[in-house]
Design a protein around this motif. Structure first.
Motif, PDB file in Angstrom:
ATOM      1  N   ASP A 192      10.007  12.224   5.257  1.00 39.79           N
ATOM      2  CA  ASP A 192      10.334  13.287   4.305  1.00 39.79           C
ATOM      3  C   ASP A 192       9.184  13.553   3.339  1.00 39.79           C
ATOM      4  N   ASP A 193       8.023  12.948   3.610  1.00 38.60           N
ATOM      5  CA  ASP A 193       6.839  13.120   2.769  1.00 38.60           C
ATOM      6  C   ASP A 193       7.004  12.540   1.368  1.00 38.60           C
ATOM      7  N   ASP A 194       7.952  11.624   1.197  1.00 38.21           N
ATOM      8  CA  ASP A 194       8.058  10.914  -0.072  1.00 38.21           C
ATOM      9  C   ASP A 194       6.941   9.880  -0.135  1.00 38.21           C
ATOM     10  N   VAL A 195       6.244   9.827  -1.256  1.00 40.23           N
ATOM     11  CA  VAL A 195       5.179   8.842  -1.425  1.00 40.23           C
ATOM     12  C   VAL A 195       5.781   7.562  -1.993  1.00 40.23           C
ATOM     13  N   ILE A 196       5.674   6.480  -1.219  1.00 40.50           N
ATOM     14  CA  ILE A 196       6.249   5.195  -1.612  1.00 40.50           C
ATOM     15  C   ILE A 196       5.123   4.230  -1.947  1.00 40.50           C
ATOM     16  N   VAL A 197       5.189   3.641  -3.139  1.00 40.07           N
ATOM     17  CA  VAL A 197       4.244   2.599  -3.540  1.00 40.07           C
ATOM     18  C   VAL A 197       5.030   1.307  -3.684  1.00 40.07           C
ATOM     19  N   ASN A 198       4.652   0.299  -2.925  1.00 43.46           N
ATOM     20  CA  ASN A 198       5.386  -0.956  -2.910  1.00 43.46           C
ATOM     21  C   ASN A 198       5.111  -1.799  -4.151  1.00 43.46           C
ATOM     22  N   PRO A 199       6.020  -2.710  -4.488  1.00 42.59           N
ATOM     23  CA  PRO A 199       5.828  -3.578  -5.657  1.00 42.59           C
ATOM     24  C   PRO A 199       4.582  -4.445  -5.499  1.00 42.59           C
ATOM     25  N   THR A 200       3.902  -4.689  -6.606  1.00 42.63           N
ATOM     26  CA  THR A 200       2.731  -5.562  -6.592  1.00 42.63           C
ATOM     27  C   THR A 200       2.826  -6.557  -7.736  1.00 42.63           C
ATOM     28  N   PHE A 201       2.351  -7.759  -7.479  1.00 44.62           N
ATOM     29  CA  PHE A 201       2.340  -8.807  -8.494  1.00 44.62           C
ATOM     30  C   PHE A 201       1.260  -8.493  -9.513  1.00 44.62           C
ATOM     31  N   LYS A 225       8.545   7.626  -9.407  1.00 44.05           N
ATOM     32  CA  LYS A 225       9.700   7.108 -10.135  1.00 44.05           C
ATOM     33  C   LYS A 225       9.931   5.647  -9.775  1.00 44.05           C
ATOM     34  N   LYS A 226      10.070   4.794 -10.800  1.00 46.84           N
ATOM     35  CA  LYS A 226      10.320   3.378 -10.570  1.00 46.84           C
ATOM     36  C   LYS A 226      11.715   3.178  -9.977  1.00 46.84           C
ATOM     37  N   VAL A 227      11.773   2.395  -8.901  1.00 47.07           N
ATOM     38  CA  VAL A 227      13.050   2.146  -8.226  1.00 47.07           C
ATOM     39  C   VAL A 227      13.113   0.684  -7.794  1.00 47.07           C
ATOM     40  N   PRO A 228      14.326   0.129  -7.614  1.00 47.24           N
ATOM     41  CA  PRO A 228      14.428  -1.214  -7.030  1.00 47.24           C
ATOM     42  C   PRO A 228      13.883  -1.174  -5.609  1.00 47.24           C
ATOM     43  N   MET A 229      13.095  -2.171  -5.244  1.00 45.54           N
ATOM     44  CA  MET A 229      12.494  -2.162  -3.913  1.00 45.54           C
ATOM     45  C   MET A 229      12.370  -3.584  -3.382  1.00 45.54           C
ATOM     46  N   GLU A 230      12.582  -3.720  -2.090  1.00 43.58           N
ATOM     47  CA  GLU A 230      12.550  -5.035  -1.455  1.00 43.58           C
ATOM     48  C   GLU A 230      11.123  -5.476  -1.158  1.00 43.58           C
ATOM     49  N   GLN A 242       0.834  -1.183   0.000  1.00 38.97           N
ATOM     50  CA  GLN A 242       0.000   0.000   0.000  1.00 38.97           C
ATOM     51  C   GLN A 242       0.873   1.240   0.000  1.00 38.97           C
ATOM     52  N   ASN A 243       0.276   2.379  -0.385  1.00 40.47           N
ATOM     53  CA  ASN A 243       1.018   3.629  -0.372  1.00 40.47           C
ATOM     54  C   ASN A 243       1.457   3.965   1.047  1.00 40.47           C
ATOM     55  N   GLN A 244       2.712   4.400   1.187  1.00 37.46           N
ATOM     56  CA  GLN A 244       3.240   4.786   2.483  1.00 37.46           C
ATOM     57  C   GLN A 244       3.937   6.130   2.338  1.00 37.46           C
ATOM     58  N   LYS A 245       3.977   6.902   3.405  1.00 37.49           N
ATOM     59  CA  LYS A 245       4.717   8.154   3.409  1.00 37.49           C
ATOM     60  C   LYS A 245       5.847   8.075   4.413  1.00 37.49           C
ATOM     61  N   THR A 246       7.027   8.535   3.995  1.00 36.27           N
ATOM     62  CA  THR A 246       8.151   8.589   4.904  1.00 36.27           C
ATOM     63  C   THR A 246       8.093   9.896   5.671  1.00 36.27           C
TER      64      THR A 246
END
Length: 230
Positions: free
Chosen positions: A26-35, A121-126, A20-24
């Motif tokens: 620093d207010d960066d919006v992070i969207v986790n990888p999904t299948f 922006k697409k980034v490598p994510m665990e 799910q969307n998460q905020k750090t």
């Protein structure tokens, strides 16, 4: 031999497991990888979630059945910006044959992920996935882990730290993300001079969010459970 696969709900605190969307801070919006297979059929079927995919493809290793081995595999991997999976790391290994089976199936998902993003922006994510292999439906991993914790605490009280650690190990094999077991083992490891092992458990607790004041205890994730009946 009859195989049945079900889902259990287990406590999860890790941000990368929610999808799910998460905020750090620093207010960066992070969207986790999904299948996501985008409607592509795999062996004639469409799979909406990674859970459905795991349910269909994971098999209980025959050697593990013969030895009546059970436990929860926890594996992390990186989803690349192109949706490939790489950098597999087993956080908890129930046995080598189960490791091989989990790796085999997860490799099939490579290229079938929507990558994680930070501010679009697409980034490598665990990503982290837990798969519990159970020999019988009646086997309650929570009860088994609690029993191991109690026995470990009894041994620790008696001053038998090495035996206490063995019981904690057994409990963690059932519930690898259970903070009480990890903390108990970390303290016992430190007391016998195993600073590396103690630090490893402590860092795992930190990654799970155990030390965060705003830890959300209602954050759940699904754990794929493979059950085998003779």
């Amino acid at each position: 031999m009859k195989k049945s696969v079900i889902f259990l709900v287990a406590m999860a605190i890790t941000v990368f497991a929610t999808g799910q969307n998460q905020k750090t801070n620093d207010d960066d919006v992070i969207v986790n990888p999904t299948f996501s297979i985008n409607g592509t059929l795999i062996q004639g079927r469409n799979y909406a979630t990674i859970d459905e995919f795991l349910l269909n493809f994971i098999e209980y290793p025959q050697e593990s059945v013969s030895w009546e081995t059970q436990g929860t595999e926890v594996v992390s991997f990186v989803v690349t910006p192109s949706g490939e999976v790489t950098d597999f790391k087993f956080i908890n290994s129930a046995c080598p044959k189960m490791d091989e089976e989990v790796m085999r199936v997860l490799r099939l998902t490579s290229g079938k992920w929507q990558p994680g993003t930070i501010n679009g922006k697409k980034v490598p994510m665990e990503k982290e996935i837990s798969i519990a292999f159970k020999m019988h439906r009646s086997n309650d991993f929570v009860a088994l882990a609690k029993n191991c914790l109690n026995k470990g605490n009894q041994m620790k009280t008696k001053g038998n730290l090495k035996k206490a650690i063995r019981f904690y190990d057994q409990g963690i094999n059932y519930l690898p993300c259970e903070p009480t077991l990890l903390a108990a083992r970390s303290i016992s490891r430190n007391e016998i001079g195993d600073e590396a092992g103690a630090n490893q458990d402590w860092m795992r607790l930190k990654k799970l969010g155990f030390f965060e004041d705003n830890m959300n205890n209602n954050n759940l994730k699904e754990v794929a459970v493979v059950e085998v009946f003779k």
